[in-house]
Design a protein around this motif. Structure first.
Motif, mmCIF file in Angstrom:
data_model
loop_
_atom_site.group_PDB
_atom_site.id
_atom_site.type_symbol
_atom_site.label_atom_id
_atom_site.label_comp_id
_atom_site.label_asym_id
_atom_site.label_seq_id
_atom_site.Cartn_x
_atom_site.Cartn_y
_atom_site.Cartn_z
ATOM 1 N N CYS A 132 7.426 11.653 3.028
ATOM 2 C CA CYS A 132 7.422 11.671 1.566
ATOM 3 C C CYS A 132 6.032 11.989 1.025
ATOM 4 O O CYS A 132 5.864 12.845 0.147
ATOM 5 C CB CYS A 132 7.895 10.312 1.037
ATOM 6 N N TYR A 133 5.021 11.340 1.596
ATOM 7 C CA TYR A 133 3.666 11.473 1.063
ATOM 8 C C TYR A 133 2.951 12.743 1.533
ATOM 9 O O TYR A 133 1.885 13.076 1.018
ATOM 10 C CB TYR A 133 2.841 10.237 1.419
ATOM 11 N N ASP A 134 3.539 13.454 2.476
ATOM 12 C CA ASP A 134 2.945 14.724 2.898
ATOM 13 C C ASP A 134 2.839 15.707 1.737
ATOM 14 O O ASP A 134 1.997 16.604 1.750
ATOM 15 C CB ASP A 134 3.782 15.364 4.016
ATOM 16 N N ARG A 135 3.718 15.509 0.741
ATOM 17 C CA ARG A 135 3.766 16.459 -0.365
ATOM 18 C C ARG A 135 3.111 15.928 -1.633
ATOM 19 O O ARG A 135 3.321 16.470 -2.712
ATOM 20 C CB ARG A 135 5.218 16.856 -0.638
ATOM 21 N N LEU A 136 2.346 14.855 -1.520
ATOM 22 C CA LEU A 136 1.613 14.348 -2.691
ATOM 23 C C LEU A 136 0.603 15.387 -3.185
ATOM 24 O O LEU A 136 0.050 16.128 -2.374
ATOM 25 C CB LEU A 136 0.847 13.077 -2.316
ATOM 26 N N CYS A 152 -3.782 -5.721 -6.382
ATOM 27 C CA CYS A 152 -3.953 -6.349 -5.066
ATOM 28 C C CYS A 152 -2.954 -5.708 -4.110
ATOM 29 O O CYS A 152 -1.755 -5.653 -4.409
ATOM 30 C CB CYS A 152 -3.698 -7.848 -5.147
ATOM 31 N N LEU A 153 -3.454 -5.230 -2.963
ATOM 32 C CA LEU A 153 -2.624 -4.450 -2.047
ATOM 33 C C LEU A 153 -2.450 -5.141 -0.700
ATOM 34 O O LEU A 153 -3.415 -5.514 -0.048
ATOM 35 C CB LEU A 153 -3.248 -3.074 -1.824
ATOM 36 N N TRP A 154 -1.186 -5.269 -0.303
ATOM 37 C CA TRP A 154 -0.879 -5.704 1.060
ATOM 38 C C TRP A 154 -0.849 -4.481 1.971
ATOM 39 O O TRP A 154 -0.233 -3.459 1.639
ATOM 40 C CB TRP A 154 0.491 -6.368 1.117
ATOM 41 N N GLU A 155 -1.503 -4.584 3.104
ATOM 42 C CA GLU A 155 -1.410 -3.525 4.103
ATOM 43 C C GLU A 155 -0.069 -3.631 4.813
ATOM 44 O O GLU A 155 0.414 -4.723 5.103
ATOM 45 C CB GLU A 155 -2.548 -3.656 5.120
ATOM 46 N N SER A 156 0.543 -2.488 5.103
ATOM 47 C CA SER A 156 1.796 -2.488 5.845
ATOM 48 C C SER A 156 1.833 -1.267 6.746
ATOM 49 O O SER A 156 0.938 -0.415 6.699
ATOM 50 C CB SER A 156 2.994 -2.476 4.884
ATOM 51 N N GLN A 157 2.868 -1.178 7.536
ATOM 52 C CA GLN A 157 2.997 -0.043 8.456
ATOM 53 C C GLN A 157 3.551 1.161 7.714
ATOM 54 O O GLN A 157 4.505 1.054 6.929
ATOM 55 C CB GLN A 157 3.930 -0.408 9.604
ATOM 56 N N LEU A 158 2.942 2.313 7.935
ATOM 57 C CA LEU A 158 3.445 3.560 7.362
ATOM 58 C C LEU A 158 4.662 4.001 8.163
ATOM 59 O O LEU A 158 4.550 4.345 9.340
ATOM 60 C CB LEU A 158 2.361 4.634 7.394
ATOM 61 N N THR A 159 5.823 3.991 7.520
ATOM 62 C CA THR A 159 7.035 4.423 8.211
ATOM 63 C C THR A 159 7.093 5.954 8.277
ATOM 64 O O THR A 159 6.409 6.653 7.530
ATOM 65 C CB THR A 159 8.286 3.913 7.486
ATOM 66 N N ARG A 160 7.932 6.445 9.152
ATOM 67 C CA ARG A 160 8.053 7.898 9.300
ATOM 68 C C ARG A 160 8.529 8.548 8.003
ATOM 69 O O ARG A 160 8.024 9.590 7.594
ATOM 70 C CB ARG A 160 9.017 8.215 10.442
ATOM 71 N N THR A 182 0.812 -1.213 0.000
ATOM 72 C CA THR A 182 0.000 0.000 0.000
ATOM 73 C C THR A 182 0.851 1.270 0.000
ATOM 74 O O THR A 182 0.472 2.283 -0.594
ATOM 75 C CB THR A 182 -0.922 0.016 1.235
ATOM 76 N N TYR A 183 2.010 1.240 0.683
ATOM 77 C CA TYR A 183 2.842 2.433 0.818
ATOM 78 C C TYR A 183 4.067 2.409 -0.099
ATOM 79 O O TYR A 183 4.994 3.210 0.087
ATOM 80 C CB TYR A 183 3.282 2.602 2.269
ATOM 81 N N ASP A 184 4.076 1.527 -1.086
ATOM 82 C CA ASP A 184 5.168 1.476 -2.059
ATOM 83 C C ASP A 184 5.096 2.715 -2.961
ATOM 84 O O ASP A 184 4.088 2.932 -3.637
ATOM 85 C CB ASP A 184 5.033 0.202 -2.892
ATOM 86 N N PRO A 185 6.144 3.553 -2.994
ATOM 87 C CA PRO A 185 6.079 4.773 -3.806
ATOM 88 C C PRO A 185 5.844 4.521 -5.289
ATOM 89 O O PRO A 185 5.235 5.349 -5.973
ATOM 90 C CB PRO A 185 7.445 5.427 -3.574
ATOM 91 N N VAL A 186 6.325 3.403 -5.814
ATOM 92 C CA VAL A 186 6.106 3.118 -7.236
ATOM 93 C C VAL A 186 4.638 2.827 -7.488
ATOM 94 O O VAL A 186 4.050 3.309 -8.467
ATOM 95 C CB VAL A 186 7.004 1.958 -7.702
ATOM 96 N N PHE A 187 3.999 2.059 -6.588
ATOM 97 C CA PHE A 187 2.556 1.847 -6.729
ATOM 98 C C PHE A 187 1.804 3.167 -6.586
ATOM 99 O O PHE A 187 0.917 3.480 -7.388
ATOM 100 C CB PHE A 187 2.029 0.858 -5.688
#
Length: 336
Positions: free
Chosen positions: A279-283, A266-274, A245-250
């Motif tokens: 990184c995603y704050d600026r999406l 198909c998405l695996w749930e994972s832990q959102l790292t710091r 889910t948190y893979d930047p390429v996906f």
């Protein structure tokens, strides 16, 4: 010798294993009973199957993809796997590609009238030639650049070498022509996953009965698909992308624009790292030059994460909208 892929990675003759192997030292056993390839023709069963049924396919493609990294020239090469194969499958060296001086890398395996073509992903390691060729090929494929528009450092390779799509198409036709009545599964990770999805959208070449693709973390393929084939979508019953889910390429493949080209995701749930959160704050979009995004790639995109952490879990979620956090930033984008 010809051996099935082992269940743990070891240091051989005192050598230090490659980066990828180090990450897999404590990998659980992932081969065993395998999905009958007859179930490959219509892949829609993947969306609702049991964990065990899902693993019966994911084990095969995960091991093939692993070998595409560690038994080809590049940063992750380990001679321990020169003669390794996927359990129950014959490794067909005559239809593999392993250029020593940069280029598209792929391995081919067969089992009766079924084939498995694993296309290697981008070399992110320290092998200068392999890494450089892959990064330049990525620009051609996913950035919609021409050879003339590439940076000067890419010109050490010919346009023919860097055209990974055409080289993959050539290999596909070779495999089908040389193996009549073969049903072919395409797989890979990252760059290799994107190539797999692109090839799956082609008309089945003479000799093969069908093409299917199940791959790990493909980049957005729609622009490449429109440019190379003149079509904008693939069949969601025949092309599946498996991703964290948190893979930047996906994330980049669906935000700010959905470029998944109708692939089933198909998405695996994972832990959102710091670092991923920063990184995603600026999406949108993902800023790959940002050090936090680069760190997120190393945490959630590299193949060791998929092979060691995600594939052994079982089936990811294969239906419904994309995660709320992406939807909030990219409204209107949905995954098949």
């Amino acid at each position: 010798r010809n051996m099935g892929l082992v269940d743990r990675m070891t240091v051989v003759n005192g050598r230090t294993p490659s980066f990828l192997s180090v990450a897999l030292v404590f990998m659980p056993l992932i081969f065993g009973e395998q999905q009958d390839p007859y179930e490959w023709e219509d892949l829609s069963w993947l969306k609702n199957c049991s964990d065990d049924d899902f693993r019966s396919l994911s084990r095969i493609i995960a091991n093939a993809t692993f070998l595409s990294y560690v038994s080809t020239h590049g940063s992750y090469y380990d001679p321990e796997y020169d003669n390794a194969t996927v359990n129950g499958w014959k490794r067909r060296y005559e239809h593999s590609r392993d250029p020593a001086n940069g280029g598209m890398h792929a391995l081919f395996f067969s089992n009766r009238n079924y084939g498995l073509l694993a296309l290697r992903g981008t070399d992110l390691g320290t092998s200068v030639t392999s890494h450089l060729a892959d990064s330049c090929a990525d620009k051609l494929l996913w950035n919609n650049q021409t050879y003339d528009q590439l940076p000067v450092y890419c010109k050490v390779f010919t346009a023919h070498t860097l055209d990974y799509y055409s080289r993959a198409v050539d290999l596909l036709h070779e495999v089908c022509r040389s193996n009549p009545n073969m049903s072919l599964m395409l797989t890979g990770h990252s760059l290799g996953a994107g190539l797999s999805i692109l090839l799956s959208a082609l008309s089945t070449p003479p000799g093969c009965t069908f093409l299917r693709a199940v791959a790990f973390s493909a980049p957005g393929v729609q622009i490449a698909l429109e440019r190379r084939q003149g079509v904008g979508e693939v069949d969601p019953k025949t092309a599946f992308v498996l991703a964290d889910t948190y893979d930047p390429v996906f994330v980049s493949s669906v935000c700010p624009r959905d470029l998944s080209s109708n692939s089933s995701v198909c998405l695996w749930e994972s832990q959102l790292t710091r670092d991923c959160a920063t990184c995603y704050d600026r999406l949108p979009p993902v800023q790959y030059a940002d050090p936090f995004c680069l760190s997120c790639v190393s945490q959630r995109h590299i193949y060791a994460h998929y092979f060691k952490d995600l594939v052994p879990r079982g089936r990811p979620r294969c239906s419904g909208p994309i995660p709320d956090w992406i939807y909030d930033k990219c409204p209107g984008v949905f995954v098949s």
